[in-house]
Design a protein around this motif. Structure first.
Motif, PDB file in Angstrom:
ATOM      1  N   MET A   1       0.837  -1.207   0.000  1.00 47.81           N
ATOM      2  CA  MET A   1       0.000   0.000   0.000  1.00 47.81           C
ATOM      3  C   MET A   1       0.872   1.258   0.000  1.00 47.81           C
ATOM      4  O   MET A   1       0.425   2.325  -0.384  1.00 47.81           O
ATOM      5  CB  MET A   1      -0.901   0.015   1.244  1.00 47.81           C
ATOM      6  N   TYR A   2       2.125   1.102   0.460  1.00 47.03           N
ATOM      7  CA  TYR A   2       3.028   2.245   0.604  1.00 47.03           C
ATOM      8  C   TYR A   2       4.442   1.816   0.230  1.00 47.03           C
ATOM      9  O   TYR A   2       4.891   0.733   0.623  1.00 47.03           O
ATOM     10  CB  TYR A   2       3.017   2.732   2.057  1.00 47.03           C
ATOM     11  N   LEU A   3       5.131   2.642  -0.544  1.00 44.75           N
ATOM     12  CA  LEU A   3       6.556   2.453  -0.762  1.00 44.75           C
ATOM     13  C   LEU A   3       7.206   3.812  -0.867  1.00 44.75           C
ATOM     14  O   LEU A   3       6.571   4.777  -1.275  1.00 44.75           O
ATOM     15  CB  LEU A   3       6.859   1.575  -1.988  1.00 44.75           C
ATOM     16  N   ASP A   4       8.472   3.873  -0.439  1.00 44.72           N
ATOM     17  CA  ASP A   4       9.180   5.148  -0.450  1.00 44.72           C
ATOM     18  C   ASP A   4      10.437   5.055  -1.308  1.00 44.72           C
ATOM     19  O   ASP A   4      10.676   4.047  -1.973  1.00 44.72           O
ATOM     20  CB  ASP A   4       9.491   5.606   0.980  1.00 44.72           C
ATOM     21  N   SER A   5      11.235   6.121  -1.286  1.00 44.66           N
ATOM     22  CA  SER A   5      12.435   6.152  -2.127  1.00 44.66           C
ATOM     23  C   SER A   5      13.437   5.075  -1.729  1.00 44.66           C
ATOM     24  O   SER A   5      14.165   4.551  -2.582  1.00 44.66           O
ATOM     25  CB  SER A   5      13.091   7.535  -2.072  1.00 44.66           C
ATOM     26  N   ALA A   6      13.474   4.689  -0.465  1.00 43.80           N
ATOM     27  CA  ALA A   6      14.368   3.600  -0.036  1.00 43.80           C
ATOM     28  C   ALA A   6      13.958   2.296  -0.722  1.00 43.80           C
ATOM     29  O   ALA A   6      14.815   1.530  -1.171  1.00 43.80           O
ATOM     30  CB  ALA A   6      14.334   3.441   1.480  1.00 43.80           C
ATOM     31  N   ALA A   7      12.663   2.052  -0.829  1.00 47.81           N
ATOM     32  CA  ALA A   7      12.171   0.845  -1.497  1.00 47.81           C
ATOM     33  C   ALA A   7      12.563   0.859  -2.976  1.00 47.81           C
ATOM     34  O   ALA A   7      13.013  -0.152  -3.513  1.00 47.81           O
ATOM     35  CB  ALA A   7      10.657   0.749  -1.353  1.00 47.81           C
ATOM     36  N   LEU A   8      12.421   2.009  -3.603  1.00 47.64           N
ATOM     37  CA  LEU A   8      12.810   2.119  -5.012  1.00 47.64           C
ATOM     38  C   LEU A   8      14.304   1.843  -5.177  1.00 47.64           C
ATOM     39  O   LEU A   8      14.709   1.127  -6.088  1.00 47.64           O
ATOM     40  CB  LEU A   8      12.451   3.504  -5.562  1.00 47.64           C
ATOM     41  N   GLY A   9      15.097   2.364  -4.264  1.00 50.30           N
ATOM     42  CA  GLY A   9      16.534   2.118  -4.301  1.00 50.30           C
ATOM     43  C   GLY A   9      16.873   0.657  -4.118  1.00 50.30           C
ATOM     44  O   GLY A   9      17.774   0.125  -4.782  1.00 50.30           O
ATOM     45  N   MET A  10      16.146  -0.019  -3.235  1.00 45.58           N
ATOM     46  CA  MET A  10      16.389  -1.452  -3.019  1.00 45.58           C
ATOM     47  C   MET A  10      16.083  -2.254  -4.284  1.00 45.58           C
ATOM     48  O   MET A  10      16.808  -3.202  -4.618  1.00 45.58           O
ATOM     49  CB  MET A  10      15.551  -1.966  -1.844  1.00 45.58           C
ATOM     50  N   ILE A  11      15.037  -1.872  -4.998  1.00 43.56           N
ATOM     51  CA  ILE A  11      14.691  -2.564  -6.242  1.00 43.56           C
ATOM     52  C   ILE A  11      15.782  -2.327  -7.292  1.00 43.56           C
ATOM     53  O   ILE A  11      16.180  -3.248  -8.008  1.00 43.56           O
ATOM     54  CB  ILE A  11      13.313  -2.128  -6.770  1.00 43.56           C
ATOM     55  N   VAL A  12      16.284  -1.098  -7.365  1.00 45.40           N
ATOM     56  CA  VAL A  12      17.365  -0.784  -8.314  1.00 45.40           C
ATOM     57  C   VAL A  12      18.599  -1.636  -8.006  1.00 45.40           C
ATOM     58  O   VAL A  12      19.210  -2.212  -8.917  1.00 45.40           O
ATOM     59  CB  VAL A  12      17.712   0.722  -8.293  1.00 45.40           C
ATOM     60  N   LEU A  13      18.978  -1.729  -6.739  1.00 51.84           N
ATOM     61  CA  LEU A  13      20.136  -2.546  -6.366  1.00 51.84           C
ATOM     62  C   LEU A  13      19.919  -4.009  -6.727  1.00 51.84           C
ATOM     63  O   LEU A  13      20.822  -4.674  -7.252  1.00 51.84           O
ATOM     64  CB  LEU A  13      20.438  -2.413  -4.876  1.00 51.84           C
ATOM     65  N   LEU A  14      18.726  -4.532  -6.441  1.00 47.80           N
ATOM     66  CA  LEU A  14      18.410  -5.906  -6.808  1.00 47.80           C
ATOM     67  C   LEU A  14      18.539  -6.088  -8.319  1.00 47.80           C
ATOM     68  O   LEU A  14      19.160  -7.042  -8.784  1.00 47.80           O
ATOM     69  CB  LEU A  14      17.003  -6.285  -6.346  1.00 47.80           C
ATOM     70  N   GLN A  15      17.966  -5.173  -9.082  1.00 46.98           N
ATOM     71  CA  GLN A  15      18.011  -5.268 -10.544  1.00 46.98           C
ATOM     72  C   GLN A  15      19.449  -5.299 -11.052  1.00 46.98           C
ATOM     73  O   GLN A  15      19.799  -6.105 -11.910  1.00 46.98           O
ATOM     74  CB  GLN A  15      17.233  -4.101 -11.177  1.00 46.98           C
ATOM     75  N   LYS A  16      20.305  -4.445 -10.512  1.00 49.53           N
ATOM     76  CA  LYS A  16      21.710  -4.407 -10.938  1.00 49.53           C
ATOM     77  C   LYS A  16      22.424  -5.711 -10.619  1.00 49.53           C
ATOM     78  O   LYS A  16      23.153  -6.256 -11.441  1.00 49.53           O
ATOM     79  CB  LYS A  16      22.442  -3.235 -10.284  1.00 49.53           C
ATOM     80  N   ARG A  17      22.225  -6.210  -9.404  1.00 51.15           N
ATOM     81  CA  ARG A  17      22.854  -7.477  -9.007  1.00 51.15           C
ATOM     82  C   ARG A  17      22.334  -8.623  -9.868  1.00 51.15           C
ATOM     83  O   ARG A  17      23.098  -9.480 -10.301  1.00 51.15           O
ATOM     84  CB  ARG A  17      22.583  -7.785  -7.534  1.00 51.15           C
ATOM     85  N   ALA A  18      21.032  -8.654 -10.094  1.00 47.95           N
ATOM     86  CA  ALA A  18      20.423  -9.733 -10.876  1.00 47.95           C
ATOM     87  C   ALA A  18      20.926  -9.702 -12.322  1.00 47.95           C
ATOM     88  O   ALA A  18      21.290 -10.736 -12.878  1.00 47.95           O
ATOM     89  CB  ALA A  18      18.907  -9.615 -10.836  1.00 47.95           C
ATOM     90  N   LYS A  19      20.950  -8.527 -12.908  1.00 51.26           N
ATOM     91  CA  LYS A  19      21.392  -8.382 -14.298  1.00 51.26           C
ATOM     92  C   LYS A  19      22.822  -8.891 -14.479  1.00 51.26           C
ATOM     93  O   LYS A  19      23.150  -9.488 -15.498  1.00 51.26           O
ATOM     94  CB  LYS A  19      21.278  -6.922 -14.724  1.00 51.26           C
ATOM     95  N   SER A  20      23.661  -8.671 -13.473  1.00 46.29           N
ATOM     96  CA  SER A  20      25.064  -9.082 -13.570  1.00 46.29           C
ATOM     97  C   SER A  20      25.229 -10.601 -13.649  1.00 46.29           C
ATOM     98  O   SER A  20      26.266 -11.085 -14.093  1.00 46.29           O
ATOM     99  CB  SER A  20      25.879  -8.510 -12.406  1.00 46.29           C
ATOM    100  N   ILE A  21      24.210 -11.349 -13.226  1.00 47.87           N
ATOM    101  CA  ILE A  21      24.287 -12.817 -13.323  1.00 47.87           C
ATOM    102  C   ILE A  21      23.208 -13.372 -14.265  1.00 47.87           C
ATOM    103  O   ILE A  21      22.808 -14.527 -14.166  1.00 47.87           O
ATOM    104  CB  ILE A  21      24.199 -13.498 -11.933  1.00 47.87           C
ATOM    105  N   ASN A  22      22.730 -12.500 -15.163  1.00 49.30           N
ATOM    106  CA  ASN A  22      21.761 -12.906 -16.171  1.00 49.30           C
ATOM    107  C   ASN A  22      20.446 -13.395 -15.558  1.00 49.30           C
ATOM    108  O   ASN A  22      19.843 -14.352 -16.022  1.00 49.30           O
ATOM    109  CB  ASN A  22      22.355 -13.972 -17.094  1.00 49.30           C
ATOM    110  N   CYS A  23      20.028 -12.735 -14.509  1.00 46.54           N
ATOM    111  CA  CYS A  23      18.773 -13.041 -13.831  1.00 46.54           C
ATOM    112  C   CYS A  23      17.817 -11.874 -14.073  1.00 46.54           C
ATOM    113  O   CYS A  23      18.249 -10.727 -14.151  1.00 46.54           O
ATOM    114  CB  CYS A  23      19.059 -13.222 -12.332  1.00 46.54           C
ATOM    115  N   ASN A  24      16.534 -12.150 -14.221  1.00 48.90           N
ATOM    116  CA  ASN A  24      15.537 -11.106 -14.448  1.00 48.90           C
ATOM    117  C   ASN A  24      14.784 -10.793 -13.158  1.00 48.90           C
ATOM    118  O   ASN A  24      14.648 -11.655 -12.295  1.00 48.90           O
ATOM    119  CB  ASN A  24      14.525 -11.554 -15.508  1.00 48.90           C
ATOM    120  N   VAL A  25      14.264  -9.576 -13.088  1.00 53.39           N
ATOM    121  CA  VAL A  25      13.424  -9.163 -11.963  1.00 53.39           C
ATOM    122  C   VAL A  25      12.103  -8.685 -12.540  1.00 53.39           C
ATOM    123  O   VAL A  25      12.073  -7.968 -13.546  1.00 53.39           O
ATOM    124  CB  VAL A  25      14.088  -8.017 -11.158  1.00 53.39           C
TER     125      VAL A  25
END
Length: 92
Positions: free
Chosen positions: A43-67
Protein backbone atom coordinates in the motif's frame (compact mmCIF):
# COMPACT_ATOMS: atom_id res chain seq x y z
CA UNK A 1 11.22 -20.75 -13.39
CA UNK A 2 10.39 -17.91 -11.04
CA UNK A 3 11.13 -17.37 -7.39
CA UNK A 4 9.01 -14.93 -5.40
CA UNK A 5 9.71 -12.47 -2.60
CA UNK A 6 6.56 -11.33 -0.80
CA UNK A 7 6.72 -7.60 -0.18
CA UNK A 8 4.96 -6.25 2.95
CA UNK A 9 2.17 -3.68 3.03
CA UNK A 10 4.67 -0.97 3.96
CA UNK A 11 7.77 -1.28 1.75
CA UNK A 12 10.35 1.08 3.23
CA UNK A 13 13.82 1.05 4.80
CA UNK A 14 12.60 -1.07 7.72
CA UNK A 15 12.35 -4.01 5.25
CA UNK A 16 15.90 -3.45 3.90
CA UNK A 17 17.71 -6.14 5.90
CA UNK A 18 15.10 -8.84 5.28
CA UNK A 19 14.75 -7.94 1.58
CA UNK A 20 18.51 -7.96 1.01
CA UNK A 21 18.95 -11.31 2.78
CA UNK A 22 16.12 -12.86 0.77
CA UNK A 23 17.35 -11.69 -2.62
CA UNK A 24 20.99 -12.56 -1.88
CA UNK A 25 19.91 -16.16 -1.13
CA UNK A 26 17.91 -16.30 -4.34
CA UNK A 27 20.68 -14.79 -6.47
CA UNK A 28 23.15 -17.38 -5.21
CA UNK A 29 21.16 -20.18 -6.81
CA UNK A 30 19.07 -18.57 -9.55
CA UNK A 31 21.48 -17.55 -12.29
CA UNK A 32 19.51 -17.08 -15.49
CA UNK A 33 16.12 -17.30 -13.77
CA UNK A 34 13.49 -14.73 -12.73
CA UNK A 35 12.88 -13.22 -9.30
CA UNK A 36 9.32 -11.97 -8.83
CA UNK A 37 8.48 -9.29 -6.31
CA UNK A 38 4.90 -9.89 -5.12
CA UNK A 39 3.39 -6.45 -4.61
CA UNK A 40 -0.16 -7.71 -3.94
CA UNK A 41 -0.11 -6.36 -0.34
CA UNK A 42 1.89 -3.16 -0.93
CA UNK A 43 0.00 0.00 0.00
CA UNK A 44 3.03 2.25 0.60
CA UNK A 45 6.56 2.45 -0.76
CA UNK A 46 9.18 5.15 -0.45
CA UNK A 47 12.43 6.15 -2.13
CA UNK A 48 14.37 3.60 -0.04
CA UNK A 49 12.17 0.85 -1.50
CA UNK A 50 12.81 2.12 -5.01
CA UNK A 51 16.53 2.12 -4.30
CA UNK A 52 16.39 -1.45 -3.02
CA UNK A 53 14.69 -2.56 -6.24
CA UNK A 54 17.36 -0.78 -8.31
CA UNK A 55 20.14 -2.55 -6.37
CA UNK A 56 18.41 -5.91 -6.81
CA UNK A 57 18.01 -5.27 -10.54
CA UNK A 58 21.71 -4.41 -10.94
CA UNK A 59 22.85 -7.48 -9.01
CA UNK A 60 20.42 -9.73 -10.88
CA UNK A 61 21.39 -8.38 -14.30
CA UNK A 62 25.06 -9.08 -13.57
CA UNK A 63 24.29 -12.82 -13.32
CA UNK A 64 21.76 -12.91 -16.17
CA UNK A 65 18.77 -13.04 -13.83
CA UNK A 66 15.54 -11.11 -14.45
CA UNK A 67 13.42 -9.16 -11.96
CA UNK A 68 9.69 -8.63 -12.30
CA UNK A 69 7.06 -6.94 -10.18
CA UNK A 70 3.71 -8.71 -10.00
CA UNK A 71 0.29 -7.67 -8.71
CA UNK A 72 1.16 -4.01 -8.08
CA UNK A 73 -1.94 -1.86 -7.83
CA UNK A 74 -3.19 1.53 -6.72
CA UNK A 75 -0.70 4.03 -5.38
CA UNK A 76 2.17 1.53 -5.43
CA UNK A 77 1.68 0.94 -9.17
CA UNK A 78 1.40 4.68 -9.83
CA UNK A 79 4.67 5.35 -7.99
CA UNK A 80 6.44 2.62 -9.98
CA UNK A 81 5.12 4.05 -13.26
CA UNK A 82 5.97 7.66 -12.38
CA UNK A 83 9.52 6.55 -11.49
CA UNK A 84 9.72 4.74 -14.89
CA UNK A 85 10.34 1.36 -13.28
CA UNK A 86 8.36 -0.21 -16.12
CA UNK A 87 11.38 0.57 -18.32
CA UNK A 88 13.77 -1.23 -15.94
CA UNK A 89 11.76 -4.29 -14.85
CA UNK A 90 8.70 -6.09 -16.14
CA UNK A 91 5.55 -5.07 -14.26
CA UNK A 92 2.65 -7.54 -14.57
Amino acid sequence: MSTTIAIPERFDFSFHKSFTEQYNKLLEKNTGKTISLDFSRVMYLDSAALGMIVLLQKRAKSINCNVEIVSAKGTALEILQIANFDKMVTIR
